[in-house]
Design a protein around this motif. Structure first.
Motif, PDB file in Angstrom:
ATOM      1  N   PRO A 165     -15.294 -31.802  -7.878  1.00  0.00           N
ATOM      2  CA  PRO A 165     -15.967 -30.578  -8.331  1.00  0.00           C
ATOM      3  C   PRO A 165     -15.045 -29.620  -9.077  1.00  0.00           C
ATOM      4  O   PRO A 165     -15.464 -28.978 -10.041  1.00  0.00           O
ATOM      5  CB  PRO A 165     -16.462 -29.951  -7.026  1.00  0.00           C
ATOM      6  CG  PRO A 165     -16.573 -31.087  -6.068  1.00  0.00           C
ATOM      7  CD  PRO A 165     -15.453 -32.009  -6.422  1.00  0.00           C
ATOM      8  N   SER A 217     -14.575 -30.802 -12.615  1.00  0.00           N
ATOM      9  CA  SER A 217     -15.798 -30.552 -13.381  1.00  0.00           C
ATOM     10  C   SER A 217     -15.936 -29.064 -13.694  1.00  0.00           C
ATOM     11  O   SER A 217     -16.343 -28.690 -14.795  1.00  0.00           O
ATOM     12  CB  SER A 217     -17.021 -31.033 -12.593  1.00  0.00           C
ATOM     13  OG  SER A 217     -16.948 -32.421 -12.354  1.00  0.00           O
ATOM     14  N   LEU A 225     -13.669 -28.261 -16.501  1.00  0.00           N
ATOM     15  CA  LEU A 225     -14.202 -28.770 -17.762  1.00  0.00           C
ATOM     16  C   LEU A 225     -15.278 -27.839 -18.319  1.00  0.00           C
ATOM     17  O   LEU A 225     -15.238 -27.464 -19.503  1.00  0.00           O
ATOM     18  CB  LEU A 225     -14.776 -30.174 -17.545  1.00  0.00           C
ATOM     19  CG  LEU A 225     -15.484 -30.803 -18.749  1.00  0.00           C
ATOM     20  CD1 LEU A 225     -14.518 -30.971 -19.911  1.00  0.00           C
ATOM     21  CD2 LEU A 225     -16.101 -32.143 -18.366  1.00  0.00           C
ATOM     22  N   PHE A 260     -26.023 -29.831 -14.729  1.00  0.00           N
ATOM     23  CA  PHE A 260     -25.060 -30.060 -13.656  1.00  0.00           C
ATOM     24  C   PHE A 260     -25.463 -31.274 -12.824  1.00  0.00           C
ATOM     25  O   PHE A 260     -25.439 -31.234 -11.592  1.00  0.00           O
ATOM     26  CB  PHE A 260     -24.957 -28.820 -12.766  1.00  0.00           C
ATOM     27  CG  PHE A 260     -24.486 -27.599 -13.490  1.00  0.00           C
ATOM     28  CD1 PHE A 260     -23.275 -27.588 -14.153  1.00  0.00           C
ATOM     29  CD2 PHE A 260     -25.263 -26.453 -13.523  1.00  0.00           C
ATOM     30  CE1 PHE A 260     -22.848 -26.467 -14.825  1.00  0.00           C
ATOM     31  CE2 PHE A 260     -24.848 -25.322 -14.186  1.00  0.00           C
ATOM     32  CZ  PHE A 260     -23.633 -25.325 -14.844  1.00  0.00           C
ATOM     33  N   PHE A 278     -23.893 -33.813 -12.346  1.00  0.00           N
ATOM     34  CA  PHE A 278     -22.752 -34.396 -11.654  1.00  0.00           C
ATOM     35  C   PHE A 278     -22.702 -33.978 -10.185  1.00  0.00           C
ATOM     36  O   PHE A 278     -22.072 -34.657  -9.370  1.00  0.00           O
ATOM     37  CB  PHE A 278     -21.451 -33.996 -12.353  1.00  0.00           C
ATOM     38  CG  PHE A 278     -21.152 -32.519 -12.302  1.00  0.00           C
ATOM     39  CD1 PHE A 278     -20.422 -31.974 -11.259  1.00  0.00           C
ATOM     40  CD2 PHE A 278     -21.604 -31.682 -13.292  1.00  0.00           C
ATOM     41  CE1 PHE A 278     -20.154 -30.621 -11.202  1.00  0.00           C
ATOM     42  CE2 PHE A 278     -21.343 -30.325 -13.254  1.00  0.00           C
ATOM     43  CZ  PHE A 278     -20.611 -29.797 -12.207  1.00  0.00           C
ATOM     44  N   CYS A 291     -18.644 -27.494  -4.576  1.00  0.00           N
ATOM     45  CA  CYS A 291     -19.590 -27.367  -5.685  1.00  0.00           C
ATOM     46  C   CYS A 291     -20.137 -25.943  -5.765  1.00  0.00           C
ATOM     47  O   CYS A 291     -20.306 -25.391  -6.864  1.00  0.00           O
ATOM     48  CB  CYS A 291     -20.727 -28.363  -5.520  1.00  0.00           C
ATOM     49  SG  CYS A 291     -20.256 -30.091  -5.812  1.00  0.00           S
TER      50      CYS A 291
END
Length: 385
Positions: free
Chosen positions: A30, A33, A36, A177, A179, A245
């Motif tokens: 998480p 990500s 990113l 999202f 992911f 997350c």
């Protein structure tokens, strides 16, 4: 069963490999990500503030005034624009060729040159921003020309497509999202992986499994104790992944992209209820697969392939979407992916959506535990090192 569970949990806490796999994944995935998406948000925000190097400003005073009126900072271009763009000194250079003003005055197409390097990913946001501005400038000129001739600019737009969005902001954010559900479901397989391997193939390799099975207790009690210990680690990994997350979505610049995924406490509980049966199934599969291996490394090789079980439905859901049907909900892994996606999207989730994937996952877990207990009764499995 309780004694074996306590012993395996204690060994798992002392085992650095088990703790490393259970803690590193929910922290690393998480957070990477989030970094990113934060990087993308920063690039998008900074694109509007990038100065525009321009060659031949004196040839297009109207364009220069229009750009400055829209808050664009214009600077002199480098002496060699192509080399400067190629070496990354500037993201792009806008060049106004000779005759631009004359062509514009005559009403003929006037060409602008935008010197870019398409291989540089870090300049794409800035290039896209200046391209959109230039397109707006062209549309503005076209509209004024039509008005000067007494023609309504809307005449050249015979068809106007109005996109009506029926998805809520929560659903749109959940699709971006995507992911997050993948990380949560993969955590069920990664969290207890090392403990499951060490409790079966590791003990057989060390020779500690034989004296354990000499005790006058059912094989099923021993297997269930080891299985539940792996489940505890898997569920801990899931909870930690969810918390990471939430942190990423709340405290990173992802909201600057215009997306907001609000995870309420009720939604987190729903995700945990959907993922818990997956943790039962994942740990049971890992215990079973590791029982076939004759060494710790061999078991790790086999079990690493099991990660594709939650990964494949997650990738399909991210690319094409998964349809909610009774048959899909009954497929272990697919049903959990559907439920978690719906919970994150803020959609209505009924009791049947939780029950069907739970029953299928528990059925697979029970079959794997029973088969592992049966294998532990075979001498070829226990002594086959």
């Amino acid at each position: 069963m309780r004694i074996v569970l306590r012993k395996e949990l204690l060994d798992g806490v002392r085992d650095r490999r088990a703790l490393f796999s259970a803690l590193l994944y929910p922290l690393l995935g998480p957070l990477l990500s989030g970094l990113l998406f934060g990087f993308m948000a920063d690039k998008q925000r900074d694109a509007a503030e990038v100065p525009v190097p321009i060659v031949g400003q004196e040839r297009a005073p109207e364009l220069v005034g229009w750009l400055e009126g829209h808050g664009v900072e214009l600077v002199d271009a480098p002496e060699d624009p192509r080399a400067a763009v190629s070496e990354g000194e500037v993201p792009f250079v806008l060049s106004v060729p000779e005759g631009f003003g004359e062509n514009l005055a005559r009403g003929t197409p006037a060409q602008l040159e935008l010197i870019v390097d398409g291989s540089r990913n870090d300049s794409r946001a800035a290039v896209g921003h200046i391209q959109r501005l230039l397109e707006y400038y062209g549309h503005d000129i076209a509209s004024r020309r039509l008005l000067a001739r007494g023609i309504d600019p809307e005449v050249v737009r015979p068809v106007v497509v109005a996109q009506v969005e029926v998805a809520s902001e929560q659903e749109l954010a959940a699709s971006v999202f995507a992911f997050v559900p993948m990380f949560v479901l993969m955590a069920t397989f990664i969290g207890g992986m090392q403990l499951a391997v060490d409790a079966t193939a590791g003990e057989r390799e060390r020779g500690s499994l034989e004296p354990l099975l000499l005790n006058p207790v059912p094989r099923s009690a021993i297997v269930v104790g080891k299985w539940l210990a792996a489940v505890v680690f898997a569920l801990g990994c899931v909870i930690l992944t969810l918390l990471c997350c939430v942190f990423v979505l709340e405290y990173t610049p992802v909201r600057d992209l215009g997306l907001s995924l609000d995870l309420t406490a009720l939604a987190l509980v729903g995700v945990l209820l959907a993922a818990a049966p997956m943790a039962l199934m994942a740990s049971a599969l890992q215990i079973l697969v590791a029982s076939f291996a004759r060494s710790f490394k061999e078991a790790q090789t086999y079990i690493s392939l099991l990660v594709f079980v939650p990964m494949v439905p997650a990738l399909i859901g991210m690319m094409t979407g998964l349809e909610r049907t009774i048959g899909a909900l009954l497929i272990p892994g697919v049903g959990q992916q559907i439920v978690v996606e719906r919970v994150f999207g803020g959609e209505a989730v009924g009791a049947l959506d939780f029950v069907l994937p739970m029953l299928s996952a528990i059925a697979v877990a029970a079959a794997c535990v029973w088969l592992t207990a049966w294998m532990f009764r075979r001498e070829s499995v226990v002594f086959g090192r």
